[in-house]
Write an enzyme that holds these catalytic residues in place. Structure first.
Site, PDB file in Angstrom:
ATOM      1  N   ASP A 320       0.844  -1.282   0.003  1.00  0.00           N
ATOM      2  CA  ASP A 320      -0.008  -0.142   0.049  1.00  0.00           C
ATOM      3  C   ASP A 320       1.018   1.196   0.042  1.00  0.00           C
ATOM      4  OD1 ASP A 320      -2.658   1.258   0.208  1.00  0.00           O
ATOM      5  OD2 ASP A 320      -1.668   2.061   2.348  1.00  0.00           O
ATOM      6  N   GLU A 366       0.772  -0.442  -5.134  1.00  0.00           N
ATOM      7  CA  GLU A 366       0.156   0.808  -5.477  1.00  0.00           C
ATOM      8  C   GLU A 366       0.771   2.030  -5.294  1.00  0.00           C
ATOM      9  OE1 GLU A 366      -3.095   3.976  -3.504  1.00  0.00           O
ATOM     10  OE2 GLU A 366      -1.281   3.111  -2.543  1.00  0.00           O
TER      11      GLU A 366
END
Length: 614
Positions: A320, A366
Site C-alpha cells: 500500500d 500501489e
C-alpha cells in the site's frame, strides 16, 4: 472439488515438437488443475476485502466490541462479518473464475475503535479494510484465528491459487478512544473518559469528527507508539496531510522508516504490555521472536510482515502507498520475505502443495496514478524489489461511478508490445484492473464484453470481487459513495454448484453458472488459467481481430500457444500457432476442430478461444 482419480500426465506436442502443456490430474488429496503452468505475468488476481465477502463464523463478528451498526444506526464503515472461514468456503467459486492468485485485505490486527466517517462525520468508521494497523504480529480477531488463516492459505494452494496479502508500512492506524481505553495511552479533551461512549451534539454542530481526543504534545502519548516510531502531533511533530515520504498521509501517523539502518528503537510501551498477555488464537508464532530487542523501525516492520510468509507460506504482497516509503525499505521487505518463503517451503514439504512450487516471492504495489514502466526506468524493480505495480490506466479517477475504460484490440496490441514476450522477460510487470476499492466499480451496459476484453488483456490482471456479478455500489447504505464501492458480495443464486464449476478447469469445464454474464467470466478466465500465453505470451496478428499468442519457457519445457478471434467467422487462420492435423478445442464453446491447411473451419458468432485439446 476433490477428485478421486489417479495421477495422469497429459503432454501434447505442437509444430516444433516441444511440450505444449503439462498437467497432473492429482490424487484425492489435491484438486484438479493445481499443477497448471503458472507465470506471474499471466496472473488473474482476485482482490477481496475479506470483511465484505463471506461470513463463515458469526462468533467473531463483534471482536474488540466492534458493532455491526454504529451508534447512529449506520453500517457504512463498520465490520460486516466476513472472515477467512467464509472465504475458504468460497474457494471453489473463486477457482471457477480462472483465478490463480487471490489478494486479501490486510489480516493484521487493526485499531479497535473508530474515526469520523465521510466529509460530514455522520458515521463511525472502523478499519474493516485493513489499512489502519495496530499490531503487525497478530491476526485481527474479526477475521478469524491463526488456524483459520492457515486453513485458508492451504486450501487456496490446493487449488493452485497463490495468496497475496495487503501490507501497510507507511503508517499506523489513527488514535481512537477505544484503543486509548484498552491500552491506557493518550490525552482527551476536558478529561473525557475514553472508555465512555461519545455521542456528538448535533445541535451544537458536532459530528464524529469532533471525537474528544487531544492530540497536542503531552507525555501521556508516550505509552502509544512513541516519538521514535511515528510522526504525530502528540510528539510535537505536526501530522497533517502532506504528500511526501517524511510526512503524514491523510493525517495518518507516519512511521519513521525512511532509513532501514536508522537508529535502533525499543518496542512501544502499549505493545510490550499487550504482548505480556499471550493470545494463542491470534498471535503469529513466527513473529514472536521479533516482539523484543532493538532494531530500526523499518527492520521491525519488515521482520513482522515477513513472519507471515514464514508462518503461512504466503506467496506475495500487495504493498500500500508505495511512493510514501523509500524503495530501499521495500527492498528490505522483499529480501526478508524471499528468505521466509524458502524457509517455509523447506519446512512444509508434504504438508502443502505450494512447498513444491518454484515461482519466486511476488511483490506488487500501489503508486497512485501509475500506468506502465516495463523497462523499470523509475527503479521500482531494481531498487525496490517490485515485480509489478498496479496499472491505473483503465480506471484512473478517484471515487466516481462507472468511469472505467473497456480495453479494445488496439489496447491489446499496445500492451502486448510492453508485456508480451515469448519468455516473459519484463523488468517491471503490471497489474491491470477495471474496478477497485479506491476509484470506481466498472459496470458497463455490456458486461459480457467487459469480461472478454479485460480478461484477455496481455500482462497480469486484477479482478475486484463482484466484477463478475456486477456487484453494485450501494453508496454505503445511501450515505457514502466511497464506502459503497466495498459493498457486500452478491453471490450468484446457483453458487451451490461451485464445486462442479471448478471441477475441470485444468482441461475444459462442462458446467458453468446459469447467470449468463458470470458464465462468460468463467469461460474466459479458465481459458486464461490454462494458458500462460494469454497474459505472458508474445502476440502476433493473424488478421483483423484475430491473434496468436505464444509463451515459451525452455527451462520448464513449455511451449504454450493460443488463438483468440473476435467476431463472426467461418474460417480462422491459425498457421502461426498450430501445425496441420492439430486437434483444438474452443475454450468458449467447448467444440473441437482439426487444423487443415493452416486454418480451422468454424462458425464463430462472438468469440473463439482456441487451444490444444486437453
Amino acid at each position: 472439488m476433490k477428485l478421486k482419480t489417479a495421477a495422469l500426465v497429459l503432454a501434447v506436442s505442437v509444430a516444433a515438437g516441444s511440450l505444449a502443456y503439462k498437467s497432473t490430474v492429482p490424487s484425492e488429496n489435491s484438486f484438479e488443475g493445481s499443477e497448471l503452468p503458472f507465470e506471474w505475468h499471466n496472473a488473474n488476481v482476485y482482490f477481496v476485502i475479506t470483511d465484505r465477502f463471506a461470513n463463515g463464523n458469526r462468533n467473531n463478528d463483534n471482536s474488540y466490541g466492534r458493532p455491526y451498526k454504529d451508534d447512529s444506526g449506520y453500517n457504512a464503515g463498520t465490520f460486516h462479518g466476513g472472515d477467512f472461514a467464509g472465504l475458504t468456503s468460497k474457494l471453489d467459486y473463486i477457482r471457477s473464475l480462472g483465478v490463480n492468485a487471490i489478494w486479501v485485505s490486510s489480516p493484521v490486527e487493526q485499531i479497535h475503535g473508530w474515526v469520523g466517517g465521510g466529509p460530514m462525520g455522520i458515521y463511525q468508521y472502523y478499519a474493516y479494510h485493513g489499512y489502519w494497523p495496530l499490531d503487525f504480529t497478530s491476526i485481527d480477531a474479526n477475521l478469524g484465528t491463526v488456524e483459520d488463516f492457515r486453513t485458508f492459505v492451504t486450501e487456496a494452494h490446493k487449488r493452485g491459487i497463490r495468496v497475496l496479502i495487503d501490507v501497510v508500512m507507511n503508517h499506523s492506524g489513527y488514535a481512537t478512544l477505544k484503543d486509548m481505553c484498552d491500552f491506557k495511552f493518550g490525552r482527551t479533551v476536558d478529561n473525557f473518559d475514553p472508555c465512555a461512549k461519545f455521542i456528538p451534539d448535533v445541535e451544537a454542530g458536532q459530528s464524529y469528527h469532533n471525537k474528544p481526543i487531544d492530540a497536542s504534545e503531552d507525555e501521556s502519548w508516550n505509552r502509544w507508539w512513541g516519538k521514535d516510531w511515528i510522526r504525530f502531533d502528540g510528539y510535537g511533530q505536526t501530522c497533517g496531510a502532506e504528500d511526501s515520504i517524511d510526512g503524514c498521509l491523510a493525517y495518518l501517523p507516519d512511521f519513521k522508516n525512511s532509513e532501514p539502518n536508522a537508529k535502533e528503537v525499543s518496542i512501544p510501551v502499549f505493545l510490550q504490555e499487550k504482548w505480556e498477555h499471550k493470545d494463542k488464537l491470534h498471535d503469529i508464532p513466527a513473529a514472536i521472536p521479533y516482539r523484543k530487542g532493538q532494531m530500526s523501525v523499518a527492520q521491525f516492520e519488515a521482520h513482522w510482515l515477513a513472519s507471515w510468509v514464514e508462518e503461512f507460506g504466503i506467496d506475495g504482497f500487495r504493498c500500500d502507498t508505495v511512493k510514501y516509503v523509500p524503495q530501499k525499505t521495500w527492498k528490505l521487505l522483499k529480501e526478508l520475505s524471499e528468505n521466509a518463503l524458502n524457509k517455509w517451503r523447506i519446512a512444509n514439504k508434504g504438508k502443502d502443495p505450494a512447498a513444491n512450487w518454484t515461482d519466486p516471492f511476488y511483490m506488487t504495489g500501489e503508486v497512485w496514478g501509475f500506468t506502465n514502466d516495463p523497462e523499470d526506468k523509475l527503479g521500482y524493480a531494481a531498487n525496490g524489489g517490485f515485480d509489478s505495480l498496479i496499472d491505473f490506466y483503465f480506471n484512473p479517477d478517484g471515487v466516481n461511478l462507472n468511469t472505467c475504460i473497456i480495453p479494445d484490440p488496439d489496447e491489446w496490441k499496445r500492451y502486448a508490445k510492453m508485456y508480451g514476450r515469448e519468455e516473459s522477460k519484463v523488468k517491471l510487470g503490471n497489474l491491470t484492473y477495471i474496478s477497485s476499492h479506491d476509484t470506481s466499480l466498472c459496470r458497463k451496459k455490456d458486461m459480457e464484453k467487459a469480461a472478454v476484453m479485460f480478461t484477455l488483456m496481455p500482462g497480469a490482471i486484477q479482478m475486484f470481487y463482484g466484477d463478475e456479478t456486477s456487484r453494485e455500489n450501494d453508496k454505503g447504505g445511501g450515505i457514502d459513495l466511497e464506502q459503497g464501492m466495498r459493498s457486500d458480495m452478491n453471490f450468484p443464486a446457483d453458487i451451490v454448484n461451485a464445486d462442479k464449476w471448478s471441477a475441470n478447469v485444468g482441461r475444459l469445464s462442462s458446467e458453468y453458472s446459469s447467470n449468463k454474464v458470470l458464465s462468460v467470466w468463467q469461460k474466459v478466465g479458465q481459458f486464461r488459467l490454462r494458458n500462460p500465453a494469454v497474459g505472458a505470451g508474445a502476440q502476433y496478428s493473424l488478421g483483423e481481430n484475430s491473434f496468436c499468442r505464444i509463451y515459451q519457457d525452455k527451462a520448464k519445457g513449455i511451449d504454450n500457444r493460443v488463438v483468440i478471434h473476435l467476431g463472426e467467422s467461418d474460417k480462422i487462420n491459425v498457421s502461426k500457432c498450430f501445425a496441420n492435423g492439430t486437434v483444438l478445442q474452443d475454450g468458449y464453446t467447448g467444440k473441437e476442430y482439426r487444423v487443415i491447411n493452416g486454418s480451422v473451419e468454424i462458425k464463430s458468432e462472438k468469440l473463439a478461444l482456441l487451444e490444444i485439446k486437453r
